[in-house]
Design an enzyme around this catalytic site. Structure first.
Site, mmCIF file in Angstrom:
data_model
loop_
_atom_site.group_PDB
_atom_site.id
_atom_site.type_symbol
_atom_site.label_atom_id
_atom_site.label_comp_id
_atom_site.label_asym_id
_atom_site.label_seq_id
_atom_site.Cartn_x
_atom_site.Cartn_y
_atom_site.Cartn_z
ATOM 1 N N GLU A 71 1.098 3.741 -3.244
ATOM 2 C CA GLU A 71 0.724 2.845 -4.333
ATOM 3 C C GLU A 71 0.668 1.416 -3.832
ATOM 4 O O GLU A 71 1.333 1.059 -2.864
ATOM 5 C CB GLU A 71 1.691 2.979 -5.515
ATOM 6 N N HIS A 78 8.684 3.659 -12.949
ATOM 7 C CA HIS A 78 9.117 2.294 -12.717
ATOM 8 C C HIS A 78 10.384 2.019 -13.497
ATOM 9 O O HIS A 78 10.423 2.159 -14.706
ATOM 10 C CB HIS A 78 8.058 1.257 -13.078
ATOM 11 N N HIS A 122 9.518 -4.046 2.514
ATOM 12 C CA HIS A 122 10.201 -2.749 2.520
ATOM 13 C C HIS A 122 9.368 -1.778 3.353
ATOM 14 O O HIS A 122 9.446 -1.851 4.569
ATOM 15 C CB HIS A 122 10.557 -2.224 1.123
ATOM 16 N N HIS A 163 5.210 2.194 -1.395
ATOM 17 C CA HIS A 163 4.438 1.063 -1.890
ATOM 18 C C HIS A 163 4.464 -0.035 -0.830
ATOM 19 O O HIS A 163 5.284 -0.950 -0.888
ATOM 20 C CB HIS A 163 5.037 0.556 -3.204
#
Length: 193
Positions: A70, A190, A50, A43
């Site tokens: 994503e 998640h 990150h 992501h």
């Protein structure tokens, strides 16, 4: 059959906090596959806190399983995904400044926007998924965006699981049944541990 795709963002978060290249994100992607996961998820965010955009480009050639990118469909994100051509793109409604994803798309309010973005990815052969809550109207409407899948946002499940497993799973069962009826495949994730 359930398949596992592992998000390696936290490996990149550690690397970035330390400087340098340890732990190595490419090695993490290889290890995830070698240890049996059926997919690797990343992501990238605009601030690259990150996974960095370059990581996404570097990871693509080493992926032997499914590759899922994503993120929020900004112009930069769309360009990256179309360049890399993963197996799947998961559209997440979080704005760039959000710490983490904390809700799913309102597919009624954003239907036209999602249709346009999904059409762009479909033109280049990338499967699409929409990050979504268990709201049945939003799930039913997700099919009208021409998405291939929905990813059910599982933080509410994870938060409630220890208190009441049956109550925690019930909205997800109903959501999965609605998605299946609407012709959508189902992902979920998640905050799962």
């Amino acid at each position: 059959m359930t398949k596992l795709s592992v998000n390696i963002n936290k490996v990149a978060t550690l690397r970035n906090s330390r400087g340098g290249d340890q732990p190595n994100v490419l090695k993490a992607a290889i290890d995830v596959q070698d240890y049996g996961a059926e997919g690797v998820t990343v992501h990238p965010r605009p601030d690259e806190r990150h996974i960095r955009y370059q990581d996404v480009i570097d990871i693509k050639p080493i992926i032997k399983t499914e590759f899922n990118i994503e993120g929020y469909p900004s112009t930069e994100f769309i360009d990256l995904v179309k360049k890399v051509k993963p197996n799947q793109v998961t559209l997440v409604p979080d704005p760039p400044e959000a710490l983490t994803s904390n809700s799913g798309w309102d597919t009624i309010k954003h239907r036209s926007f999602l249709q346009d973005v999904i059409a762009e990815f479909s033109e280049v052969g990338i499967r699409t998924s929409i990050f979504i809550d268990t709201d049945l109207d939003n799930i039913n409407n997700a099919a009208k965006t021409n998405a291939d899948r929905v990813e059910l946002y599982t933080e509410p499940y994870a938060a409630m699981y220890a208190k009441d497993r049956e109550a925690a799973i019930a909205p997800f069962v109903a959501a999965a049944e609605m998605a299946k009826k609407a012709g959508l495949k189902i992902n979920a994730g998640h905050d799962l541990s």
